[in-house]
Design an enzyme around this catalytic site. Structure first.
Site, PDB file in Angstrom:
ATOM      1  N   ALA A  57       0.803  -1.227   0.000  1.00 15.48           N
ATOM      2  CA  ALA A  57       0.000   0.000   0.000  1.00 15.48           C
ATOM      3  C   ALA A  57       0.831   1.271   0.000  1.00 15.48           C
ATOM      4  O   ALA A  57       0.287   2.366  -0.163  1.00 15.48           O
ATOM      5  CB  ALA A  57      -0.935   0.005   1.213  1.00 15.48           C
TER       6      ALA A  57
ATOM      7  N   LYS B 223       5.147   2.386  -5.574  1.00 12.54           N
ATOM      8  CA  LYS B 223       6.487   1.840  -5.345  1.00 12.54           C
ATOM      9  C   LYS B 223       6.619   0.397  -5.800  1.00 12.54           C
ATOM     10  O   LYS B 223       7.606   0.024  -6.443  1.00 12.54           O
ATOM     11  CB  LYS B 223       6.849   1.964  -3.865  1.00 12.54           C
ATOM     12  CG  LYS B 223       8.226   1.395  -3.538  1.00 12.54           C
ATOM     13  CD  LYS B 223       8.666   1.706  -2.128  1.00 12.54           C
ATOM     14  CE  LYS B 223       7.850   0.997  -1.091  1.00 12.54           C
ATOM     15  NZ  LYS B 223       8.451   1.102   0.261  1.00 12.54           N
TER      16      LYS B 223
ATOM     17  N   GLN C 227      -6.215  -0.667   2.191  1.00 15.26           N
ATOM     18  CA  GLN C 227      -5.739   0.061   3.371  1.00 15.26           C
ATOM     19  C   GLN C 227      -5.832   1.546   3.024  1.00 15.26           C
ATOM     20  O   GLN C 227      -4.919   2.120   2.443  1.00 15.26           O
ATOM     21  CB  GLN C 227      -4.298  -0.322   3.731  1.00 15.26           C
ATOM     22  CG  GLN C 227      -3.824   0.324   5.034  1.00 15.26           C
ATOM     23  CD  GLN C 227      -2.354   0.074   5.325  1.00 15.26           C
ATOM     24  OE1 GLN C 227      -1.592  -0.323   4.441  1.00 15.26           O
ATOM     25  NE2 GLN C 227      -1.950   0.312   6.562  1.00 15.26           N
TER      26      GLN C 227
ATOM     27  N   HIS D 129      20.890  -7.553 -47.092  1.00 17.93           N
ATOM     28  CA  HIS D 129      21.152  -6.118 -46.941  1.00 17.93           C
ATOM     29  C   HIS D 129      19.879  -5.284 -47.067  1.00 17.93           C
ATOM     30  O   HIS D 129      19.132  -5.434 -48.031  1.00 17.93           O
ATOM     31  CB  HIS D 129      22.125  -5.602 -48.016  1.00 17.93           C
ATOM     32  CG  HIS D 129      23.243  -6.519 -48.350  1.00 17.93           C
ATOM     33  ND1 HIS D 129      24.366  -6.631 -47.581  1.00 17.93           N
ATOM     34  CD2 HIS D 129      23.414  -7.383 -49.389  1.00 17.93           C
ATOM     35  CE1 HIS D 129      25.193  -7.513 -48.121  1.00 17.93           C
ATOM     36  NE2 HIS D 129      24.629  -7.984 -49.213  1.00 17.93           N
TER      37      HIS D 129
ATOM     38  N   ALA E 195      19.636  -6.398 -52.066  1.00 13.98           N
ATOM     39  CA  ALA E 195      19.628  -5.214 -51.212  1.00 13.98           C
ATOM     40  C   ALA E 195      18.487  -4.278 -51.582  1.00 13.98           C
ATOM     41  O   ALA E 195      18.199  -4.054 -52.756  1.00 13.98           O
ATOM     42  CB  ALA E 195      20.962  -4.485 -51.330  1.00 13.98           C
TER      43      ALA E 195
END
Length: 454
Positions: free
Chosen positions: A11, A23, A74, A361, A378
Site C-alpha cells: 500500500a 512503489k 488500506q 542487406h 539489397a
C-alpha cells in the site's frame, strides 16, 4: 498439512522514488517488484494471496488484473500492523498466515519453506538477518536465546542499538493467533503507528514460542525505498543469474555486462558477449554465439546459430546454422529455417524464410513466405500494407530478387523466377520467368550540370 495463506503489503506510496508510479510497480529484471513476490507465493502453494493496496490502487489493480489475489484496501497507511488488521477478517483460525512485502522482491521459495517449517505448533516464526551496519532496522531482543521483542530504531535505547540481528518483517503464525494479537495492537510509539512487530511481545506474554530463522543473504530480504536501493537489487539479481548460467556451462564474456529479464534455457557451449539482454522466455540450442549488444525476447534459437552485434529478435524462431546480423531485426512471427542468412539493416516480420535463403542487406520482408535457396537483394521491399489492410507475398524456391525491387502484395513469385533490379512487381510471376519493369535507359549528349549562382 496446514493450509497457508499469504499477505503481501503493497500500500505504500514510495515518496523517495520521486515517481507517480506506486512503489511496488517499479521493476527488477523487467518485472514489478510485487509480481516477483506474488510469483514466489504461488511457488509455495499459498491457498490464497491477500494483497494490501492503497496508494495508486487503481493502477496496481490494472497491472495485476490477471493475478488471483484478494484485494484488501488500506485507505490510510498507519503502519504494518494496521495493514495486517485490514486482512485479518479473511484469516481462517486453523491456517498459517505468512506476511510478505511487495517491495522486497528477491526472497526465495527455499527461504520461505525453511521459515514455515520452523514455525512452532503454538507460536510464531520470524525471519531475521545479521548486519554489520543495522542502522534503520528493528532490533531483535533476546532473553536466554529466545526472541522476546523487536524494537524499532526510533524506539531503541543505546544498548539495543548495538544489536546487529535485525527484523526483516517476514513472519508466519496461525490465523487465530494473528487475529488475537492484531486486535490488541496500539500506536503508543514515536511514529504513532501500529507496528506488526509488537505481536512478538504479545506472543511471549501468551507463553508462545518465537522461533527466529536467519536469511542466508541480506539482499534476499532487502526492500527498495529509493532508486539507489532499487538499482542495488537489480545488480544483485543479475549477478546471481549470471553466476547460475556460468556454473551451468554458459560462457559470459563479462558477467557484469549481461542482463536477464525472464528465463533462459540453453544447450552446451553457448557464448554470450557483452551488453546482451534476454527478455521473456528464450531458448538457445547448442553452440549458439550471441555477439555484443543484442536483445533477444521470447524466441527460440537453433544449434550453431551466430547472432552478430546489435541485432534484435522478438517472438521469432531461428533454425540451425543460421546467421543473423549485424543490425538485423526479427519481429514477431519471423520464422527462419536452417542455414538462412539475414544481414545488416534487414527487418523481417510475420514471415517464413526457407532453408538456405539469404536476405543480406537493407531489406524489409513482411507478411511473406520465402522458399528455399532464394536470394533477396539489397533494398527489396515486400509492400504488404495499402493503408488499411495487409496482404501476403509468396516467393517460391530458387528465386532471385534483384536489388531495389518492390513486391506489391498480394503477389506470388513461382519457383526459379528472376526479378531484375529495380522492378516493381504487381502481378504474379510464373516459374523460371524473368521480370524487368525499369524505364529504358536514355543517354543525353552534351549535358551540363547546373552551377551555383554567384
Amino acid at each position: 498439512m496446514t493450509q497457508l495463506s499469504v499477505v503481501i503489503l503493497a500500500a505504500g506510496k514510495g515518496t523517495r522514488m520521486y515517481s507517480d508510479l506506486p512503489k511496488v510497480l517499479h521493476t527488477v529484471a523487467g518485472k514489478p517488484m510485487v509480481q516477483h513476490v506474488i510469483d514466489t507465493a504461488k511457488q509455495i502453494d499459498a491457498k490464497q494471496i491477500h494483497l494490501i493496496y492503497g496508494h495508486g490502487g487503481e493502477l496496481l489493480q490494472q497491472r495485476l488484473s490477471s493475478e488471483p489475489v484478494n484485494w484488501v484496501l488500506q485507505a490510510e497507511q498507519l503502519g504494518t500492523g494496521h495493514a495486517m488488521q485490514q486482512a485479518a477478517p479473511f484469516f481462517a483460525d486453523d491456517e498459517n498466515i505468512l506476511m510478505l512485502y511487495g517491495d522486497a522482491p528477491l526472497i526465495t521459495k527455499e527461504t520461505l519453506e525453511r521459515l514455515i517449517a520452523a514455525k512452532p505448533a503454538n507460536g510464531i516464526a520470524l525471519l531475521t538477518v545479521e548486519l554489520e551496519n543495522p542502522n534503520g532496522y528493528g532490533r531483535i531482543i533476546r532473553e536466554n536465546g529466545s526472541v522476546v521483542a523487536i524494537v524499532e530504531q526510533k524506539d531503541a535505547n543505546a544498548e539495543q542499538l548495538k544489536i546487529c540481528e535485525v527484523n526483516t518483517g517476514v513472519m508466519v503464525a496461525s490465523g487465530a493467533s494473528f487475529k488475537k494479537w492484531l486486535a490488541n495492537l496500539n500506536n503508543n510509539n514515536a511514529q504513532g503507528e501500529y507496528y506488526i512487530t509488537d505481536v512478538i511481545a504479545m506472543a511471549n506474554q501468551d507463553g508462545y514460542k518465537v522461533q527466529a530463522v536467519q536469511a542466508s543473504e541480506f539482499m534476499e530480504v532487502e526492500g527498495a525505498n529509493n532508486r539507489l536501493q532499487l538499482a542495488a537489487l537489480e545488480r544483485f539479481y543479475q549477478k546471481t543469474q549470471a553466476e547460475k548460467l556460468l556454473l551451468a556451462g554458459v560462457r559470459l564474456i563479462d558477467p557484469a555486462r549481461f542482463d536477464i529479464r525472464g528465463s533462459l534455457t540453453h544447450g552446451k557451449d553457448v557464448e554470450i558477449d557483452v551488453n546482451v539482454i534476454i527478455e521473456g522466455e528464450v531458448k538457445l540450442g547448442n553452440r549458439v554465439r550471441i555477439c555484443a549488444g543484442c536483445v533477444l525476447k521470447n524466441c527460440e534459437i537453433g544449434d550453431d546459430v551466430e547472432i552478430k552485434p546489435y541485432s534484435v529478435i522478438e517472438d521469432a524462431v531461428v533454425g540451425k546454422a543460421a546467421q543473423i546480423g549485424p543490425f538485423s531485426r526479427l519481429r514477431p512471427g519471423a520464422n527462419l529455417a536452417e542455414e538462412t542468412h539475414v544481414g545488416n539493416f534487414v527487418e523481417i516480420k510475420n514471415a517464413q524464410i526457407g532453408k538456405g535463403s539469404k536476405v543480406n542487406h537493407l531489406t524489409y520482408v513482411g507478411d511473406a513466405e520465402v522458399g528455399s535457396n532464394c536470394n533477396i537483394g539489397a533494398g527489396v521491399i515486400t509492400c504488404n500494407y495499402d493503408g488499411a489492410n495487409k496482404f501476403k507475398t509468396i516467393i517460391g524456391n530458387n528465386v532471385f530478387v534483384g536489388s531495389d525491387s518492390q513486391l506489391v502484395a498480394p503477389v506470388t513469385i513461382a519457383d526459379g523466377a528472376t526479378i531484375g533490379a529495380g522492378a516493381t512487381v504487381t502481378k504474379d510471376v510464373a516459374e523460371n520467368e524473368l521480370v524487368i519493369s525499369r524505364v529504358p535507359q536514355r543517354h543525353i549528349q552534351g549535358w551540363q550540370r547546373p552551377t551555383k549562382k554567384k
